[in-house]
Write a protein that holds these residues in place. Structure first.
Motif, mmCIF file in Angstrom:
data_model
loop_
_atom_site.group_PDB
_atom_site.id
_atom_site.type_symbol
_atom_site.label_atom_id
_atom_site.label_comp_id
_atom_site.label_asym_id
_atom_site.label_seq_id
_atom_site.Cartn_x
_atom_site.Cartn_y
_atom_site.Cartn_z
ATOM 1 N N ALA A 25 0.838 -1.207 0.000
ATOM 2 C CA ALA A 25 0.000 0.000 0.000
ATOM 3 C C ALA A 25 0.867 1.248 0.000
ATOM 4 O O ALA A 25 0.555 2.244 -0.661
ATOM 5 N N MET A 26 1.973 1.220 0.723
ATOM 6 C CA MET A 26 2.860 2.376 0.796
ATOM 7 C C MET A 26 3.437 2.711 -0.577
ATOM 8 O O MET A 26 3.544 3.881 -0.965
ATOM 9 N N GLU A 27 3.795 1.675 -1.341
ATOM 10 C CA GLU A 27 4.349 1.902 -2.682
ATOM 11 C C GLU A 27 3.293 2.481 -3.623
ATOM 12 O O GLU A 27 3.597 3.342 -4.457
ATOM 13 N N ILE A 28 2.057 2.033 -3.474
ATOM 14 C CA ILE A 28 0.970 2.554 -4.299
ATOM 15 C C ILE A 28 0.709 4.017 -3.956
ATOM 16 O O ILE A 28 0.562 4.865 -4.847
ATOM 17 N N ALA A 31 3.491 6.139 -5.398
ATOM 18 C CA ALA A 31 3.364 6.320 -6.852
ATOM 19 C C ALA A 31 2.317 7.383 -7.165
ATOM 20 O O ALA A 31 2.516 8.235 -8.041
ATOM 21 N N ALA A 32 1.191 7.365 -6.446
ATOM 22 C CA ALA A 32 0.142 8.367 -6.642
ATOM 23 C C ALA A 32 0.649 9.755 -6.271
ATOM 24 O O ALA A 32 0.396 10.741 -6.975
ATOM 25 N N THR A 33 1.379 9.836 -5.159
ATOM 26 C CA THR A 33 1.915 11.127 -4.714
ATOM 27 C C THR A 33 2.912 11.694 -5.721
ATOM 28 O O THR A 33 2.903 12.884 -6.035
ATOM 29 N N GLN A 49 -1.522 27.142 -9.134
ATOM 30 C CA GLN A 49 -1.016 26.545 -7.904
ATOM 31 C C GLN A 49 -1.902 25.354 -7.547
ATOM 32 O O GLN A 49 -3.120 25.494 -7.417
ATOM 33 N N VAL A 50 -1.289 24.202 -7.388
ATOM 34 C CA VAL A 50 -2.033 22.964 -7.134
ATOM 35 C C VAL A 50 -1.690 22.424 -5.751
ATOM 36 O O VAL A 50 -0.519 22.234 -5.419
ATOM 37 N N SER A 51 -2.723 22.198 -4.948
ATOM 38 C CA SER A 51 -2.550 21.488 -3.681
ATOM 39 C C SER A 51 -3.253 20.140 -3.816
ATOM 40 O O SER A 51 -4.278 20.038 -4.491
ATOM 41 N N TYR A 52 -2.708 19.123 -3.171
ATOM 42 C CA TYR A 52 -3.232 17.776 -3.393
ATOM 43 C C TYR A 52 -2.953 16.873 -2.202
ATOM 44 O O TYR A 52 -2.054 17.131 -1.399
ATOM 45 N N GLU A 53 -3.741 15.826 -2.117
ATOM 46 C CA GLU A 53 -3.527 14.799 -1.093
ATOM 47 C C GLU A 53 -4.218 13.519 -1.551
ATOM 48 O O GLU A 53 -5.443 13.490 -1.678
ATOM 49 N N PRO A 54 -3.453 12.468 -1.826
ATOM 50 C CA PRO A 54 -4.087 11.211 -2.213
ATOM 51 C C PRO A 54 -4.752 10.564 -1.004
ATOM 52 O O PRO A 54 -4.315 10.745 0.131
ATOM 53 N N SER A 59 -3.758 -0.559 4.481
ATOM 54 C CA SER A 59 -2.411 -1.051 4.780
ATOM 55 C C SER A 59 -2.290 -2.563 4.622
ATOM 56 O O SER A 59 -1.184 -3.096 4.516
ATOM 57 N N ARG A 60 -3.417 -3.284 4.612
ATOM 58 C CA ARG A 60 -3.373 -4.743 4.436
ATOM 59 C C ARG A 60 -3.165 -5.129 2.981
ATOM 60 O O ARG A 60 -2.916 -6.291 2.663
ATOM 61 N N LEU A 61 -3.274 -4.140 2.085
ATOM 62 C CA LEU A 61 -3.202 -4.435 0.665
ATOM 63 C C LEU A 61 -1.813 -4.901 0.263
ATOM 64 O O LEU A 61 -0.808 -4.300 0.620
ATOM 65 N N ALA A 62 -1.751 -5.988 -0.479
ATOM 66 C CA ALA A 62 -0.485 -6.492 -1.010
ATOM 67 C C ALA A 62 -0.772 -7.133 -2.351
ATOM 68 O O ALA A 62 -1.587 -8.045 -2.445
ATOM 69 N N LEU A 63 -0.136 -6.632 -3.382
ATOM 70 C CA LEU A 63 -0.376 -7.112 -4.739
ATOM 71 C C LEU A 63 0.887 -7.731 -5.305
ATOM 72 O O LEU A 63 1.975 -7.604 -4.747
ATOM 73 N N ALA A 64 0.707 -8.363 -6.452
ATOM 74 C CA ALA A 64 1.850 -8.998 -7.102
ATOM 75 C C ALA A 64 2.949 -7.975 -7.339
ATOM 76 O O ALA A 64 2.695 -6.813 -7.638
ATOM 77 N N SER A 65 4.187 -8.416 -7.179
ATOM 78 C CA SER A 65 5.311 -7.516 -7.393
ATOM 79 C C SER A 65 5.338 -7.057 -8.846
ATOM 80 O O SER A 65 4.889 -7.764 -9.755
ATOM 81 N N CYS A 66 5.822 -5.850 -9.052
ATOM 82 C CA CYS A 66 5.875 -5.283 -10.398
ATOM 83 C C CYS A 66 7.324 -5.004 -10.747
ATOM 84 O O CYS A 66 8.023 -4.300 -10.007
#
Length: 233
Positions: A25-28, A31-33, A49-54, A59-66
């Motif tokens: 989840a942290m890697e996802i 990537a979005a950030t 001027q752009v402000s943002y927050e994904p 945190s339990r999410l775990a997907l196939a390695s890329c």
């Protein structure tokens, strides 16, 4: 919402629950950030001027390695929504994709009414002013410069201080019923002009019926400028 995202992601990855994988989840989220940061930097060069927050990812999410960097893109127009969705995808050997929402505010110049504007008024430079607004808070879009709207007609009344959106304006009629117009008949480099009378109102780009004053013949012509129409041959 977190449970839903988790379930969808597992379904798309083809992995059963409980199987350990390497894309976290942290890697996802990172990537979005990174994608939003690049978007903000690009818009900054254009004066916004752009402000943002994904949004957070379960945190339990775990997907196939890329084996390659995650691909991220907007799935909708961020200029029309303050909460656009992002698609994060792995395009590797074991592909998967998931969606992350984000809070995005794009601040920039927009035209607002300097005074109350009545329906039917023609826009002049003194009728509008520029203010900084959250551009993507309006689903109808905004106008950033007065150069291209001078002479446009107000479709319905606009309160002073209101953001002027494209749907509030319309191109004025370039010819009106009864106007005398110049008719041009063109074929390649050859053209012939004559005088006529418009039988209907029309703005540039529209077709209207005109009567040739010399022959009394009625023809359909394209409005190309105020007082001018053209018959393609």
């Amino acid at each position: 919402m977190r449970t839903t995202i988790f379930g969808i992601a597992l379904l798309m990855s083809g992995l059963p629950g409980g199987v350990t994988a390497e894309t976290t989840a942290m890697e996802i989220e990172q990537a979005a950030t990174n994608y939003l940061t690049a978007f903000a930097e690009e818009q900054s060069e254009n004066g916004y001027q752009v402000s943002y927050e994904p949004s957070g990812v379960d945190s339990r999410l775990a997907l196939a390695s890329c084996e390659q960097p995650l691909a991220v893109e907007f799935t909708g127009d961020p200029w029309r929504s303050t909460h656009p969705s992002l698609q994060v995808a792995c395009e590797g050997i074991r592909p998967w994709r998931m969606f992350v929402t984000a809070s995005v505010s794009i601040n920039g110049p927009a035209l607002v009414a300097a005074r109350p504007l009545a329906r039917g008024e023609r826009i002049t430079a003194d009728m509008v002013t520029t203010q900084s607004v959250v551009v993507n808070a309006s689903r109808r879009g905004v106008l950033g410069t007065a150069d291209h709207i001078q002479g446009m007609e107000v479709r319905r009344s606009i309160n002073a201080g209101s953001v002027i959106t494209p749907d509030l304006l319309t191109a004025p009629d370039a010819v009106e019923r009864g106007d005398h117009v110049i008719i041009t008949a063109k074929s390649g480099a050859f053209s012939v002009t004559s005088r006529g009378k418009a039988l209907a109102n029309g703005s540039v780009g529209e077709q209207v019926l005109v009567q040739n004053l010399r022959s009394a013949r009625t023809v359909r012509a394209n409005v190309i400028a105020p007082g001018r129409v053209e018959i393609p041959m």
